[in-house]
Motif scaffolding. Structure first.
Motif: not given
Length: 380
Positions: A276-286
Protein backbone atom coordinates in the motif's frame (compact mmCIF):
# COMPACT_ATOMS: atom_id res chain seq x y z
CA UNK A 1 12.28 -53.05 11.30
CA UNK A 2 15.44 -52.07 9.44
CA UNK A 3 14.80 -50.41 6.08
CA UNK A 4 16.79 -48.85 3.26
CA UNK A 5 16.58 -45.05 3.44
CA UNK A 6 17.20 -42.40 0.76
CA UNK A 7 17.17 -38.79 1.94
CA UNK A 8 18.67 -35.32 1.61
CA UNK A 9 21.95 -35.18 3.52
CA UNK A 10 20.64 -32.57 5.97
CA UNK A 11 18.07 -35.06 7.30
CA UNK A 12 20.87 -37.24 8.72
CA UNK A 13 21.85 -34.34 11.00
CA UNK A 14 18.39 -32.93 11.79
CA UNK A 15 17.26 -32.81 15.41
CA UNK A 16 14.28 -31.00 16.90
CA UNK A 17 15.46 -28.04 18.98
CA UNK A 18 12.28 -28.13 21.07
CA UNK A 19 11.54 -25.01 23.13
CA UNK A 20 14.49 -23.17 21.50
CA UNK A 21 12.56 -23.08 18.22
CA UNK A 22 11.36 -19.72 16.91
CA UNK A 23 7.93 -21.25 16.17
CA UNK A 24 5.90 -24.18 17.44
CA UNK A 25 4.67 -27.18 15.49
CA UNK A 26 1.82 -27.44 18.03
CA UNK A 27 -0.22 -24.52 16.67
CA UNK A 28 -1.62 -23.21 13.42
CA UNK A 29 -3.26 -26.31 11.98
CA UNK A 30 -5.45 -29.31 12.74
CA UNK A 31 -3.62 -32.12 14.55
CA UNK A 32 -4.94 -35.51 13.47
CA UNK A 33 -4.88 -38.59 15.69
CA UNK A 34 -4.29 -42.06 14.22
CA UNK A 35 -6.62 -44.96 15.04
CA UNK A 36 -4.32 -46.80 17.48
CA UNK A 37 -3.56 -43.66 19.47
CA UNK A 38 -7.22 -42.59 19.47
CA UNK A 39 -8.26 -45.95 20.90
CA UNK A 40 -5.48 -45.73 23.48
CA UNK A 41 -6.70 -42.27 24.52
CA UNK A 42 -10.30 -43.47 24.64
CA UNK A 43 -9.43 -46.37 26.94
CA UNK A 44 -7.01 -44.42 29.14
CA UNK A 45 -7.37 -44.35 32.92
CA UNK A 46 -5.99 -42.48 35.93
CA UNK A 47 -3.90 -39.33 35.55
CA UNK A 48 -3.52 -39.85 31.80
CA UNK A 49 -7.29 -39.91 31.37
CA UNK A 50 -7.60 -36.71 33.41
CA UNK A 51 -5.02 -34.98 31.21
CA UNK A 52 -6.84 -36.06 28.03
CA UNK A 53 -10.36 -35.22 29.20
CA UNK A 54 -12.17 -32.98 26.71
CA UNK A 55 -9.06 -32.33 24.63
CA UNK A 56 -9.68 -34.59 21.64
CA UNK A 57 -12.66 -35.64 19.49
CA UNK A 58 -13.43 -38.37 17.00
CA UNK A 59 -13.46 -37.69 13.27
CA UNK A 60 -17.10 -37.91 12.17
CA UNK A 61 -16.26 -37.49 8.49
CA UNK A 62 -14.81 -40.13 6.19
CA UNK A 63 -11.29 -40.91 7.33
CA UNK A 64 -8.44 -43.39 7.15
CA UNK A 65 -6.49 -45.01 9.98
CA UNK A 66 -4.35 -41.89 10.37
CA UNK A 67 -7.35 -39.59 10.84
CA UNK A 68 -9.45 -41.25 13.54
CA UNK A 69 -9.69 -38.04 15.57
CA UNK A 70 -8.42 -34.52 16.16
CA UNK A 71 -7.09 -32.44 19.03
CA UNK A 72 -9.56 -29.79 20.26
CA UNK A 73 -7.53 -26.67 19.57
CA UNK A 74 -7.38 -23.68 21.89
CA UNK A 75 -7.03 -19.98 21.08
CA UNK A 76 -4.76 -19.26 18.11
CA UNK A 77 -5.18 -22.89 17.00
CA UNK A 78 -2.86 -24.13 19.75
CA UNK A 79 -2.75 -27.78 20.77
CA UNK A 80 -4.46 -28.26 24.17
CA UNK A 81 -1.35 -30.06 25.45
CA UNK A 82 1.07 -27.22 24.61
CA UNK A 83 2.08 -25.66 27.93
CA UNK A 84 3.41 -22.21 28.80
CA UNK A 85 7.00 -23.43 28.35
CA UNK A 86 6.18 -24.35 24.73
CA UNK A 87 6.54 -28.05 25.62
CA UNK A 88 4.09 -30.95 25.32
CA UNK A 89 2.32 -32.15 28.48
CA UNK A 90 1.85 -35.63 27.03
CA UNK A 91 5.52 -35.99 26.06
CA UNK A 92 6.77 -34.50 29.31
CA UNK A 93 4.39 -36.33 31.62
CA UNK A 94 3.86 -39.70 29.99
CA UNK A 95 6.57 -40.17 27.35
CA UNK A 96 6.94 -40.03 23.58
CA UNK A 97 5.26 -43.43 23.18
CA UNK A 98 1.92 -41.84 24.12
CA UNK A 99 2.04 -39.30 21.26
CA UNK A 100 0.07 -39.75 18.05
CA UNK A 101 1.95 -40.59 14.83
CA UNK A 102 1.71 -36.99 13.58
CA UNK A 103 3.48 -35.64 16.67
CA UNK A 104 6.07 -38.43 16.75
CA UNK A 105 7.13 -38.02 13.15
CA UNK A 106 6.81 -34.29 12.39
CA UNK A 107 8.60 -32.67 10.54
CA UNK A 108 9.74 -35.92 8.92
CA UNK A 109 7.70 -37.28 6.02
CA UNK A 110 8.07 -40.57 4.19
CA UNK A 111 7.41 -41.94 0.72
CA UNK A 112 8.29 -45.38 -0.59
CA UNK A 113 9.83 -45.47 -4.07
CA UNK A 114 10.78 -48.83 -5.54
CA UNK A 115 10.83 -50.43 -2.08
CA UNK A 116 13.14 -47.76 -0.64
CA UNK A 117 11.90 -45.48 2.14
CA UNK A 118 12.49 -41.83 1.30
CA UNK A 119 12.71 -39.44 4.24
CA UNK A 120 12.38 -35.70 3.87
CA UNK A 121 11.77 -32.62 6.00
CA UNK A 122 8.77 -30.30 5.84
CA UNK A 123 9.65 -26.63 5.28
CA UNK A 124 6.98 -25.64 7.81
CA UNK A 125 9.67 -26.41 10.42
CA UNK A 126 12.06 -23.46 11.02
CA UNK A 127 15.01 -25.74 11.79
CA UNK A 128 14.50 -27.66 8.54
CA UNK A 129 14.44 -24.35 6.65
CA UNK A 130 17.64 -23.15 8.30
CA UNK A 131 19.55 -26.40 7.76
CA UNK A 132 18.32 -27.17 4.25
CA UNK A 133 17.89 -23.81 2.55
CA UNK A 134 20.57 -21.52 4.02
CA UNK A 135 23.30 -23.93 2.94
CA UNK A 136 25.07 -22.37 -0.07
CA UNK A 137 26.06 -25.79 -1.41
CA UNK A 138 23.83 -27.81 -3.70
CA UNK A 139 21.51 -30.18 -1.86
CA UNK A 140 22.97 -33.68 -1.73
CA UNK A 141 21.22 -37.02 -1.23
CA UNK A 142 22.52 -40.03 0.67
CA UNK A 143 21.58 -43.68 1.18
CA UNK A 144 21.62 -45.68 4.38
CA UNK A 145 19.72 -47.97 6.71
CA UNK A 146 17.45 -46.99 9.56
CA UNK A 147 15.27 -48.63 12.19
CA UNK A 148 11.62 -47.67 11.69
CA UNK A 149 8.51 -48.70 13.57
CA UNK A 150 6.07 -49.51 10.77
CA UNK A 151 3.03 -48.76 12.91
CA UNK A 152 4.45 -45.32 13.76
CA UNK A 153 5.35 -44.35 10.19
CA UNK A 154 2.84 -42.60 7.95
CA UNK A 155 3.65 -43.14 4.28
CA UNK A 156 2.42 -40.34 2.04
CA UNK A 157 2.89 -41.97 -1.35
CA UNK A 158 4.12 -45.27 -2.77
CA UNK A 159 5.58 -45.62 -6.26
CA UNK A 160 6.67 -48.85 -7.95
CA UNK A 161 8.11 -47.57 -11.23
CA UNK A 162 9.04 -51.04 -12.49
CA UNK A 163 5.38 -52.06 -12.36
CA UNK A 164 4.71 -49.61 -15.20
CA UNK A 165 7.45 -50.83 -17.58
CA UNK A 166 6.04 -51.23 -21.07
CA UNK A 167 2.75 -49.52 -20.22
CA UNK A 168 1.37 -46.16 -21.36
CA UNK A 169 2.23 -44.58 -18.00
CA UNK A 170 4.96 -41.97 -17.62
CA UNK A 171 5.73 -43.49 -14.21
CA UNK A 172 8.00 -45.99 -15.99
CA UNK A 173 10.32 -43.01 -16.54
CA UNK A 174 10.08 -41.82 -12.93
CA UNK A 175 13.80 -41.89 -12.13
CA UNK A 176 14.96 -40.27 -15.37
CA UNK A 177 12.42 -37.46 -14.99
CA UNK A 178 13.24 -36.94 -11.30
CA UNK A 179 17.02 -36.82 -11.81
CA UNK A 180 16.70 -34.45 -14.77
CA UNK A 181 14.31 -32.21 -12.80
CA UNK A 182 16.77 -31.86 -9.90
CA UNK A 183 19.70 -31.34 -12.27
CA UNK A 184 17.82 -28.52 -14.01
CA UNK A 185 16.99 -26.83 -10.69
CA UNK A 186 20.66 -27.05 -9.68
CA UNK A 187 21.95 -25.57 -12.98
CA UNK A 188 23.52 -22.44 -11.54
CA UNK A 189 24.41 -20.95 -14.93
CA UNK A 190 20.76 -19.88 -15.09
CA UNK A 191 18.55 -17.81 -12.81
CA UNK A 192 15.85 -19.50 -10.71
CA UNK A 193 13.14 -18.26 -13.05
CA UNK A 194 15.04 -19.48 -16.10
CA UNK A 195 15.44 -22.90 -14.46
CA UNK A 196 11.72 -23.08 -13.75
CA UNK A 197 10.99 -22.16 -17.38
CA UNK A 198 13.42 -24.87 -18.57
CA UNK A 199 11.78 -27.40 -16.25
CA UNK A 200 8.31 -26.51 -17.56
CA UNK A 201 9.52 -26.73 -21.18
CA UNK A 202 10.99 -30.18 -20.43
CA UNK A 203 7.67 -31.39 -18.99
CA UNK A 204 5.73 -29.91 -21.90
CA UNK A 205 7.89 -31.80 -24.40
CA UNK A 206 7.45 -35.05 -22.49
CA UNK A 207 3.68 -34.56 -22.23
CA UNK A 208 3.35 -33.70 -25.92
CA UNK A 209 5.21 -36.85 -26.93
CA UNK A 210 3.17 -38.90 -24.45
CA UNK A 211 -0.12 -37.55 -25.79
CA UNK A 212 0.90 -38.82 -29.24
CA UNK A 213 2.13 -42.15 -27.80
CA UNK A 214 5.59 -41.40 -29.18
CA UNK A 215 7.52 -43.41 -26.60
CA UNK A 216 10.69 -43.51 -28.73
CA UNK A 217 10.66 -39.71 -28.72
CA UNK A 218 10.22 -39.66 -24.94
CA UNK A 219 13.30 -41.85 -24.54
CA UNK A 220 15.25 -39.62 -26.94
CA UNK A 221 14.25 -36.55 -24.90
CA UNK A 222 15.28 -38.22 -21.65
CA UNK A 223 18.63 -39.24 -23.10
CA UNK A 224 19.17 -35.74 -24.46
CA UNK A 225 18.40 -34.06 -21.12
CA UNK A 226 20.26 -36.73 -19.13
CA UNK A 227 23.40 -36.09 -21.15
CA UNK A 228 22.79 -32.35 -20.78
CA UNK A 229 23.00 -32.11 -24.56
CA UNK A 230 19.81 -30.07 -24.68
CA UNK A 231 20.32 -26.39 -25.36
CA UNK A 232 18.94 -25.01 -22.12
CA UNK A 233 19.48 -21.45 -23.35
CA UNK A 234 16.69 -21.78 -25.90
CA UNK A 235 14.30 -22.99 -23.20
CA UNK A 236 15.02 -20.47 -20.46
CA UNK A 237 12.21 -18.10 -21.45
CA UNK A 238 11.62 -14.68 -19.95
CA UNK A 239 11.75 -13.35 -16.41
CA UNK A 240 8.47 -13.53 -14.55
CA UNK A 241 6.52 -10.29 -14.76
CA UNK A 242 3.50 -9.99 -12.53
CA UNK A 243 0.57 -7.67 -13.14
CA UNK A 244 -0.86 -5.66 -10.28
CA UNK A 245 -3.81 -8.06 -9.92
CA UNK A 246 -1.42 -10.82 -8.89
CA UNK A 247 -0.05 -8.69 -6.04
CA UNK A 248 -3.54 -7.86 -4.81
CA UNK A 249 -4.89 -11.42 -5.23
CA UNK A 250 -2.30 -12.86 -2.84
CA UNK A 251 -3.51 -10.43 -0.15
CA UNK A 252 -7.26 -10.64 -0.73
CA UNK A 253 -9.51 -10.81 2.33
CA UNK A 254 -10.82 -14.32 1.60
CA UNK A 255 -7.26 -15.63 1.79
CA UNK A 256 -6.21 -13.62 4.84
CA UNK A 257 -9.31 -14.59 6.80
CA UNK A 258 -8.55 -18.29 6.31
CA UNK A 259 -4.95 -18.05 7.53
CA UNK A 260 -4.33 -19.85 10.82
CA UNK A 261 -0.57 -19.48 11.21
CA UNK A 262 0.33 -16.56 13.48
CA UNK A 263 3.65 -16.07 11.69
CA UNK A 264 2.01 -15.96 8.26
CA UNK A 265 -0.50 -13.42 9.53
CA UNK A 266 2.44 -11.27 10.61
CA UNK A 267 4.08 -11.69 7.21
CA UNK A 268 0.86 -10.77 5.38
CA UNK A 269 0.37 -7.71 7.58
CA UNK A 270 3.84 -6.46 6.60
CA UNK A 271 3.30 -7.41 2.95
CA UNK A 272 0.02 -5.49 2.73
CA UNK A 273 1.64 -2.50 4.43
CA UNK A 274 4.47 -2.56 1.91
CA UNK A 275 2.15 -2.95 -1.05
CA UNK A 276 0.00 0.00 0.00
CA UNK A 277 3.05 2.30 0.01
CA UNK A 278 2.84 2.47 -3.80
CA UNK A 279 -0.09 3.04 -6.16
CA UNK A 280 0.72 0.11 -8.43
CA UNK A 281 3.04 -2.63 -7.17
CA UNK A 282 3.72 -4.02 -10.63
CA UNK A 283 4.72 -0.67 -12.15
CA UNK A 284 6.80 0.26 -9.11
CA UNK A 285 8.84 -2.96 -9.27
CA UNK A 286 9.31 -2.69 -13.04
CA UNK A 287 11.14 0.57 -12.37
CA UNK A 288 12.83 -0.55 -9.14
CA UNK A 289 15.14 -3.53 -9.82
CA UNK A 290 16.74 -3.21 -6.36
CA UNK A 291 14.64 -5.95 -4.75
CA UNK A 292 15.11 -8.41 -7.62
CA UNK A 293 18.89 -7.94 -7.45
CA UNK A 294 18.87 -8.56 -3.71
CA UNK A 295 16.86 -11.76 -4.23
CA UNK A 296 19.28 -12.99 -6.90
CA UNK A 297 22.10 -13.07 -4.34
CA UNK A 298 20.06 -15.64 -2.42
CA UNK A 299 19.16 -17.85 -5.37
CA UNK A 300 20.68 -20.82 -3.51
CA UNK A 301 17.89 -20.52 -0.90
CA UNK A 302 15.20 -20.82 -3.57
CA UNK A 303 17.15 -23.56 -5.35
CA UNK A 304 17.33 -25.69 -2.21
CA UNK A 305 13.68 -25.05 -1.40
CA UNK A 306 12.56 -26.09 -4.90
CA UNK A 307 14.80 -29.17 -4.98
CA UNK A 308 13.42 -30.16 -1.57
CA UNK A 309 9.87 -29.78 -2.90
CA UNK A 310 10.64 -31.87 -6.00
CA UNK A 311 12.04 -34.68 -3.86
CA UNK A 312 9.48 -34.51 -1.03
CA UNK A 313 6.37 -34.29 -3.22
CA UNK A 314 7.61 -36.67 -5.94
CA UNK A 315 7.21 -33.86 -8.48
CA UNK A 316 5.99 -34.04 -11.23
CA UNK A 317 3.95 -37.11 -10.23
CA UNK A 318 1.98 -35.49 -7.42
CA UNK A 319 -0.84 -34.25 -9.68
CA UNK A 320 -1.78 -37.45 -11.44
CA UNK A 321 -0.02 -37.65 -14.79
CA UNK A 322 -0.25 -33.92 -15.50
CA UNK A 323 3.40 -32.92 -15.36
CA UNK A 324 2.63 -29.33 -16.36
CA UNK A 325 0.01 -28.91 -13.63
CA UNK A 326 2.59 -30.11 -11.12
CA UNK A 327 5.27 -27.66 -12.25
CA UNK A 328 2.74 -24.81 -12.35
CA UNK A 329 2.08 -25.35 -8.63
CA UNK A 330 5.84 -25.24 -8.02
CA UNK A 331 6.20 -22.05 -10.07
CA UNK A 332 3.25 -20.35 -8.37
CA UNK A 333 4.64 -21.25 -4.94
CA UNK A 334 7.87 -19.50 -5.89
CA UNK A 335 6.01 -16.47 -7.27
CA UNK A 336 3.97 -16.04 -4.08
CA UNK A 337 7.01 -16.42 -1.81
CA UNK A 338 8.98 -13.93 -3.89
CA UNK A 339 6.19 -11.34 -3.82
CA UNK A 340 5.69 -11.61 -0.06
CA UNK A 341 9.43 -11.19 0.56
CA UNK A 342 9.57 -8.03 -1.57
CA UNK A 343 6.45 -6.53 0.02
CA UNK A 344 7.81 -7.18 3.52
CA UNK A 345 11.15 -5.59 2.59
CA UNK A 346 9.29 -2.53 1.29
CA UNK A 347 7.27 -2.32 4.49
CA UNK A 348 10.28 -2.57 6.81
CA UNK A 349 12.58 -0.57 4.54
CA UNK A 350 15.23 -3.26 4.97
CA UNK A 351 17.59 -5.07 2.64
CA UNK A 352 16.46 -8.62 1.90
CA UNK A 353 18.35 -11.27 3.90
CA UNK A 354 18.41 -15.06 3.71
CA UNK A 355 16.78 -15.38 7.13
CA UNK A 356 13.84 -13.24 5.94
CA UNK A 357 13.37 -15.50 2.92
CA UNK A 358 13.25 -18.70 4.96
CA UNK A 359 10.89 -17.04 7.44
CA UNK A 360 8.40 -16.43 4.63
CA UNK A 361 8.92 -19.95 3.23
CA UNK A 362 8.37 -21.49 6.66
CA UNK A 363 5.31 -19.39 7.52
CA UNK A 364 3.68 -19.97 4.13
CA UNK A 365 4.46 -23.71 4.14
CA UNK A 366 2.62 -24.08 7.44
CA UNK A 367 -0.63 -22.74 5.98
CA UNK A 368 -0.55 -23.18 2.22
CA UNK A 369 -1.87 -26.76 2.14
CA UNK A 370 -4.77 -25.93 4.46
CA UNK A 371 -6.12 -22.77 2.80
CA UNK A 372 -8.49 -23.28 -0.14
CA UNK A 373 -7.71 -19.81 -1.54
CA UNK A 374 -4.01 -20.65 -1.72
CA UNK A 375 -4.94 -23.90 -3.49
CA UNK A 376 -6.79 -21.91 -6.16
CA UNK A 377 -3.86 -19.51 -6.58
CA UNK A 378 -1.36 -22.35 -6.89
CA UNK A 379 -3.32 -24.26 -9.49
CA UNK A 380 -3.94 -21.35 -11.86
Amino acid sequence: MKVNIFMPKYMAEFKCISSSCTDTCCAGWDINIDEDTYNKYKNSTGDFNKLLDGKYVGNKDEHDSFNQGFMVLKEKSRCPFLNCNMLCDIHGGFGEEELCITCKSYPRVFNIVDDVYEKNGLPSCPEICAMAFLNKDKMEFIEGEEELEEKDTEIRRIIDSAAFDGTDSLLQYFWDIRVISINIMQSRNFSIEERLNILKAFYEQIEEAHASSEFDLIEELLEEFNDEESDYSRLRGLKFKEDNKFYTDIAESALVENIRSVRLKECLKDYINGMTKVNNMSEFLNHTPKYFKELESYSYVFENYLVNQIFKDLIPFNKGESLVKSVNVLINSYRIIKAYIIGIAMSNKEEIKGEQIVRVIQALSKDIEHNKVFKELLER
